[in-house]
Design a protein around this motif. Structure first.
Motif, PDB file in Angstrom:
ATOM      1  N   MET A   1      34.833  35.727  37.118  1.00  0.00           N
ATOM      2  CA  MET A   1      35.284  34.963  38.258  1.00  0.00           C
ATOM      3  C   MET A   1      35.085  35.821  39.510  1.00  0.00           C
ATOM      4  N   THR A 103      39.714  31.937  28.974  1.00  0.00           N
ATOM      5  CA  THR A 103      38.961  33.200  29.037  1.00  0.00           C
ATOM      6  C   THR A 103      37.540  32.938  29.541  1.00  0.00           C
ATOM      7  N   ASP A 104      36.907  31.893  29.021  1.00  0.00           N
ATOM      8  CA  ASP A 104      35.548  31.553  29.460  1.00  0.00           C
ATOM      9  C   ASP A 104      35.533  31.051  30.894  1.00  0.00           C
ATOM     10  N   ASN A 107      35.598  33.844  32.923  1.00  0.00           N
ATOM     11  CA  ASN A 107      34.518  34.760  32.572  1.00  0.00           C
ATOM     12  C   ASN A 107      35.092  36.161  32.315  1.00  0.00           C
ATOM     13  N   ASN A 108      36.248  36.192  31.683  1.00  0.00           N
ATOM     14  CA  ASN A 108      36.934  37.456  31.414  1.00  0.00           C
ATOM     15  C   ASN A 108      36.387  38.083  30.136  1.00  0.00           C
ATOM     16  N   GLN A 109      36.148  39.388  30.198  1.00  0.00           N
ATOM     17  CA  GLN A 109      35.606  40.094  29.042  1.00  0.00           C
ATOM     18  C   GLN A 109      36.504  41.216  28.560  1.00  0.00           C
TER      19      GLN A 109
END
Length: 147
Positions: A1, A103-104, A107-109
Motif C-alpha cells: 500500500m 493482507t493482499d 499488499n503486506n508481506q
C-alpha cells in the motif's frame, strides 16, 4: 500500500476477536494504527509488550486494530489465535485474516507491520520489523499535533 492511499474496507475476515470494526467507525474521528502480526512470528512476540505499552499511552487518542496474518496452516487455527491474543494481553479488535484478503489488499508481506492512517483515513506512515516503536511514536505525535 502506498503512502497517501485511503484506508480500505476491513473485509474478508474469518472472525473478529475483541469486537468488530468497520472503516466508517475509524475514519473522521482520530488516527488509526493497523498492526499486522502472526502468532508464529518471533519478532511479533518480542515486540508485543512494547505495543501494549504504546497502546495504553495513546488509546484515548488513536484507534488500534490488529490483523492476524497466517504464515502457515497452523496459524489459521482460530482457537490458537485466541489463546495467543490472551497470552499477549491484546485487547484491541483483532481481524483474523485466514484467507489473506486484507493482507493482499494492503499488499503486506511482513510481520510485524504498522500502518498509520490519519483521522481522514489517509495512510501517512508504514513500517515493518521488530524495531521502530520510537519512529512510530514520532509519527503518531506529529499526526496528533496536526489535529
Amino acid at each position: 500500500m502506498k503512502l497517501r492511499s485511503q484506508m480500505p474496507e476491513l473485509k474478508g475476515e474469518a472472525a473478529w476477536l475483541n469486537g468488530s470494526v468497520k472503516r466508517e467507525d475509524l475514519v473522521g474521528k482520530k488516527p488509526t494504527i493497523i498492526h499486522f502480526w502472526s502468532m508464529s512470528c518471533h519478532d511479533c512476540k518480542e515486540t508485543m509488550p512494547q505495543l501494549n505499552q504504546f497502546k495504553m499511552l495513546y488509546e484515548q487518542r488513536v484507534n488500534f486494530i490488529s490483523v492476524h496474518m497466517p504464515r502457515s496452516m497452523e496459524d489459521t487455527d482460530i482457537g490458537k489465535i485466541k489463546k495467543a491474543a490472551r497470552r499477549y494481553k491484546m485487547t484491541q479488535p483483532i481481524f483474523i485474516d485466514n484467507q489473506m484478503t486484507l493482507t493482499d489488499i494492503f499488499n503486506n508481506q511482513y510481520v510485524p507491520s504498522y500502518y498509520l492512517f490519519d483521522q481522514n483515513g489517509v495512510l501517512r506512515h508504514y513500517q515493518s520489523g521488530g524495531n521502530g516503536m520510537k519512529m512510530l511514536e514520532k509519527r503518531v505525535l506529529k499526526l496528533l499535533n496536526e489535529i
